[in-house]
Scaffold this active site. Structure first.
Site, PDB file in Angstrom:
ATOM      1  N   GLY A  92       0.206  -6.611   6.760  1.00  0.00           N
ATOM      2  CA  GLY A  92      -0.079  -7.220   8.056  1.00  0.00           C
ATOM      3  C   GLY A  92       1.104  -7.954   8.645  1.00  0.00           C
ATOM      4  O   GLY A  92       2.240  -7.792   8.209  1.00  0.00           O
ATOM      5  N   TYR A  93       0.822  -8.781   9.655  1.00  0.00           N
ATOM      6  CA  TYR A  93       1.839  -9.419  10.482  1.00  0.00           C
ATOM      7  C   TYR A  93       2.811  -8.335  10.959  1.00  0.00           C
ATOM      8  O   TYR A  93       4.009  -8.362  10.701  1.00  0.00           O
ATOM      9  CB  TYR A  93       2.548 -10.565   9.758  1.00  0.00           C
ATOM     10  CG  TYR A  93       2.967 -11.620  10.750  1.00  0.00           C
ATOM     11  CD1 TYR A  93       2.025 -12.491  11.297  1.00  0.00           C
ATOM     12  CD2 TYR A  93       4.271 -11.698  11.198  1.00  0.00           C
ATOM     13  CE1 TYR A  93       2.389 -13.411  12.266  1.00  0.00           C
ATOM     14  CE2 TYR A  93       4.637 -12.618  12.170  1.00  0.00           C
ATOM     15  CZ  TYR A  93       3.697 -13.469  12.695  1.00  0.00           C
ATOM     16  OH  TYR A  93       4.044 -14.375  13.657  1.00  0.00           O
ATOM     17  N   HIS A 104       5.073  -5.449  12.713  1.00  0.00           N
ATOM     18  CA  HIS A 104       6.211  -5.384  13.632  1.00  0.00           C
ATOM     19  C   HIS A 104       6.540  -3.915  13.872  1.00  0.00           C
ATOM     20  O   HIS A 104       5.850  -3.025  13.350  1.00  0.00           O
ATOM     21  CB  HIS A 104       7.405  -6.167  13.065  1.00  0.00           C
ATOM     22  CG  HIS A 104       7.762  -5.785  11.649  1.00  0.00           C
ATOM     23  ND1 HIS A 104       8.212  -4.528  11.306  1.00  0.00           N
ATOM     24  CD2 HIS A 104       7.702  -6.480  10.489  1.00  0.00           C
ATOM     25  CE1 HIS A 104       8.444  -4.472  10.003  1.00  0.00           C
ATOM     26  NE2 HIS A 104       8.130  -5.644   9.483  1.00  0.00           N
ATOM     27  N   GLU A 105       7.602  -3.670  14.625  1.00  0.00           N
ATOM     28  CA  GLU A 105       7.938  -2.287  15.002  1.00  0.00           C
ATOM     29  C   GLU A 105       8.177  -1.382  13.784  1.00  0.00           C
ATOM     30  O   GLU A 105       7.986  -0.183  13.860  1.00  0.00           O
ATOM     31  CB  GLU A 105       9.181  -2.267  15.907  1.00  0.00           C
ATOM     32  CG  GLU A 105       8.913  -2.644  17.348  1.00  0.00           C
ATOM     33  CD  GLU A 105       7.931  -1.714  18.058  1.00  0.00           C
ATOM     34  OE1 GLU A 105       7.900  -0.509  17.749  1.00  0.00           O
ATOM     35  OE2 GLU A 105       7.168  -2.216  18.903  1.00  0.00           O
ATOM     36  N   HIS A 152       6.487  -1.431  10.883  1.00  0.00           N
ATOM     37  CA  HIS A 152       5.160  -0.939  10.483  1.00  0.00           C
ATOM     38  C   HIS A 152       4.659   0.105  11.495  1.00  0.00           C
ATOM     39  O   HIS A 152       4.107   1.142  11.115  1.00  0.00           O
ATOM     40  CB  HIS A 152       4.137  -2.075  10.461  1.00  0.00           C
ATOM     41  CG  HIS A 152       4.430  -3.176   9.498  1.00  0.00           C
ATOM     42  ND1 HIS A 152       4.772  -4.437   9.899  1.00  0.00           N
ATOM     43  CD2 HIS A 152       4.398  -3.213   8.140  1.00  0.00           C
ATOM     44  CE1 HIS A 152       4.946  -5.216   8.842  1.00  0.00           C
ATOM     45  NE2 HIS A 152       4.742  -4.499   7.759  1.00  0.00           N
ATOM     46  N   GLY A 206       8.191   2.479   3.870  1.00  0.00           N
ATOM     47  CA  GLY A 206       9.464   2.262   4.554  1.00  0.00           C
ATOM     48  C   GLY A 206      10.642   2.279   3.587  1.00  0.00           C
ATOM     49  O   GLY A 206      10.546   1.753   2.476  1.00  0.00           O
ATOM     50  N   GLN A 207      11.749   2.838   4.051  1.00  0.00           N
ATOM     51  CA  GLN A 207      13.000   2.810   3.277  1.00  0.00           C
ATOM     52  C   GLN A 207      13.495   1.372   3.101  1.00  0.00           C
ATOM     53  O   GLN A 207      14.227   1.070   2.166  1.00  0.00           O
ATOM     54  CB  GLN A 207      14.050   3.667   3.996  1.00  0.00           C
ATOM     55  CG  GLN A 207      15.417   3.716   3.346  1.00  0.00           C
ATOM     56  CD  GLN A 207      15.379   4.265   1.933  1.00  0.00           C
ATOM     57  OE1 GLN A 207      14.570   5.138   1.611  1.00  0.00           O
ATOM     58  NE2 GLN A 207      16.238   3.746   1.063  1.00  0.00           N
ATOM     59  N   ASP A 259      12.043  -1.050   1.866  1.00  0.00           N
ATOM     60  CA  ASP A 259      11.729  -1.453   0.495  1.00  0.00           C
ATOM     61  C   ASP A 259      12.027  -0.260  -0.413  1.00  0.00           C
ATOM     62  O   ASP A 259      11.121   0.433  -0.887  1.00  0.00           O
ATOM     63  CB  ASP A 259      10.261  -1.885   0.404  1.00  0.00           C
ATOM     64  CG  ASP A 259       9.995  -3.090   1.280  1.00  0.00           C
ATOM     65  OD1 ASP A 259      10.346  -4.204   0.882  1.00  0.00           O
ATOM     66  OD2 ASP A 259       9.480  -2.905   2.405  1.00  0.00           O
ATOM     67  N   ARG A 273       8.939 -11.514   7.143  1.00  0.00           N
ATOM     68  CA  ARG A 273       9.538 -12.774   6.679  1.00  0.00           C
ATOM     69  C   ARG A 273      10.617 -13.302   7.626  1.00  0.00           C
ATOM     70  O   ARG A 273      11.021 -14.453   7.498  1.00  0.00           O
ATOM     71  CB  ARG A 273      10.110 -12.602   5.260  1.00  0.00           C
ATOM     72  CG  ARG A 273       9.019 -12.416   4.211  1.00  0.00           C
ATOM     73  CD  ARG A 273       9.564 -12.441   2.791  1.00  0.00           C
ATOM     74  NE  ARG A 273       8.515 -12.581   1.806  1.00  0.00           N
ATOM     75  CZ  ARG A 273       7.969 -11.566   1.113  1.00  0.00           C
ATOM     76  NH1 ARG A 273       8.388 -10.326   1.298  1.00  0.00           N
ATOM     77  NH2 ARG A 273       7.000 -11.794   0.239  1.00  0.00           N
TER      78      ARG A 273
HETATM   79  P1  AMP Z   1       4.840  -4.908   4.184  1.00  0.00           P
HETATM   80  O1  AMP Z   1       3.792  -5.269   5.186  1.00  0.00           O
HETATM   81  O2  AMP Z   1       6.065  -5.750   4.261  1.00  0.00           O
HETATM   82  O3  AMP Z   1       4.292  -4.735   2.794  1.00  0.00           O
HETATM   83  O4  AMP Z   1       5.329  -3.453   4.605  1.00  0.00           O
HETATM   84  C1  AMP Z   1       4.437  -2.372   4.727  1.00  0.00           C
HETATM   85  C2  AMP Z   1       5.225  -1.095   4.811  1.00  0.00           C
HETATM   86  O5  AMP Z   1       6.082  -1.151   5.959  1.00  0.00           O
HETATM   87  C3  AMP Z   1       6.128  -0.868   3.585  1.00  0.00           C
HETATM   88  O6  AMP Z   1       6.105   0.518   3.250  1.00  0.00           O
HETATM   89  C4  AMP Z   1       7.471  -1.301   4.100  1.00  0.00           C
HETATM   90  O7  AMP Z   1       8.550  -0.655   3.434  1.00  0.00           O
HETATM   91  C5  AMP Z   1       7.402  -0.851   5.550  1.00  0.00           C
HETATM   92  N1  AMP Z   1       8.368  -1.596   6.354  1.00  0.00           N
HETATM   93  C6  AMP Z   1       8.547  -2.950   6.380  1.00  0.00           C
HETATM   94  N2  AMP Z   1       9.576  -3.267   7.191  1.00  0.00           N
HETATM   95  C7  AMP Z   1      10.059  -2.100   7.677  1.00  0.00           C
HETATM   96  C8  AMP Z   1      11.125  -1.766   8.573  1.00  0.00           C
HETATM   97  N3  AMP Z   1      11.914  -2.687   9.116  1.00  0.00           N
HETATM   98  N4  AMP Z   1      11.324  -0.451   8.853  1.00  0.00           N
HETATM   99  C9  AMP Z   1      10.544   0.505   8.296  1.00  0.00           C
HETATM  100  N5  AMP Z   1       9.527   0.257   7.455  1.00  0.00           N
HETATM  101  C10 AMP Z   1       9.292  -1.027   7.148  1.00  0.00           C
END
Ligand code: AMP
Length: 277
Positions: free
Chosen positions: A28-29, A31-32, A34, A144-145, A147, A184
């Protein structure tokens, strides 16, 4: 768009979806970054499921679980226009009911990099993703790449546990100055936000050396450290030049490699990476 909480509601809704299903797991939270995953899933699959769950088991005791940013209403308003079929927002009690005791663990690949700095992190990630896969039975799942190690670990788990799911890894979405988008980033004050571009600059400087023909991994690590050291607000935790598949640290680059780093800006820990070759 249907918003669901329990496993039984998700299973029932999943059964009604005919044709290919793409899953986009998130905390959640949004951004572009996601949204780019959701858009890609939408392009490639008939139906899309987005999960939103701040997974407590992937946070260490001194990490930011309690203050991790959350805003479900805003997330839903961002997802709605994208034509997502189901949004799954399980609670911690739904995911880990009292008496819970089953874990999924990938071994060697979770030891270096993020794994060495965040003990137990990947055990939490692989367990929750395995549960998400079981419940939503997707044909494809989008990560996402940004992570990079997480994507590699999920690929390994998917292979090892024979999930019939294609793992799609999407490029990192960045701010105009190069900072990788992250939930973050919200923690950064103005000065830290400006300084945070140093991760991108450091990776870019090492990539430039590589493109000029440098294959000595220690030289690339040295260049990344040098650029980071010049930014007083940045505190390096690690830099790495590792084999893309095994994530083992390299001395010489022969094939595909991963440049990656974790850096503190004040109390905020940011990660970023570039793929070489
Ligand atoms: P998170 O909510 O941070 O657990 O991220 C959820 C998914 O979004 C994970 O697969 C992340 O790798 C991906 N993600 C987070 N930030 C980015 C980004 N800047 N660009 C592409 N994918 C992202």
């Amino acid at each position: 768009m249907n918003t669901l909480i329990t496993f039984s509601d998700l299973r029932a809704a999943r059964l009604s979806l005919k044709g290919t299903v793409g899953l986009v797991p998130t905390m959640g939270y949004l951004h572009e970054g996601h949204l780019s995953l959701i858009k890609r899933a939408k392009e490639e699959c008939k139906h899309v499921i987005v999960s939103i769950f701040v997974n407590p088991t992937q946070f260490g005791p001194n990490e930011d679980l309690s203050k991790y940013p959350r805003d479900l209403e805003r997330d839903l308003s961002l997802i709605t226009p994208l034509g997502v079929d189901l949004v799954w927002t399980p609670t911690a009690e739904v995911m880990y009911p009292s008496g819970y005791q089953t874990w999924v663990e990938v071994e060697a690949m979770t030891q270096p990099l993020e794994g060495s700095m965040r003990p137990g992190h990947f055990k939490g990630v692989t367990t929750v993703v395995a549960k998400l896969f079981n419940a939503s039975q997707p044909d494809k799942a989008y990560f996402g790449q940004k992570d990079a190690q997480q994507a590699a670990v999920i690929r390994q788990m998917t292979r090892d546990l024979n999930f019939p799911i294609e793992i799609v890894v999407c490029p990192t979405t960045r701010e105009a100055d190069g900072l990788a988008m992250s939930s973050r980033n919200k923690y950064l004050n103005e000065a830290e936000r400006k300084a945070a571009v140093v991760l991108f600059r450091s990776l870019s400087a090492a990539k430039e050396l590589y493109e000029d023909g440098e294959r000595d991994a220690e030289k690339l690590r040295g260049k990344m450290k040098e650029v980071l050291a010049a930014e007083p607000l940045a505190q390096m935790q690690y830099v790495s030049c590792a084999d893309y598949d095994s994530l083992e640290e390299l001395s010489e680059i022969r094939g595909k490699a991963l440049l990656s780093m974790a850096v503190f800006l004040g109390k905020t820990r940011l990660i970023d990476n570039f793929v070489l070759g």
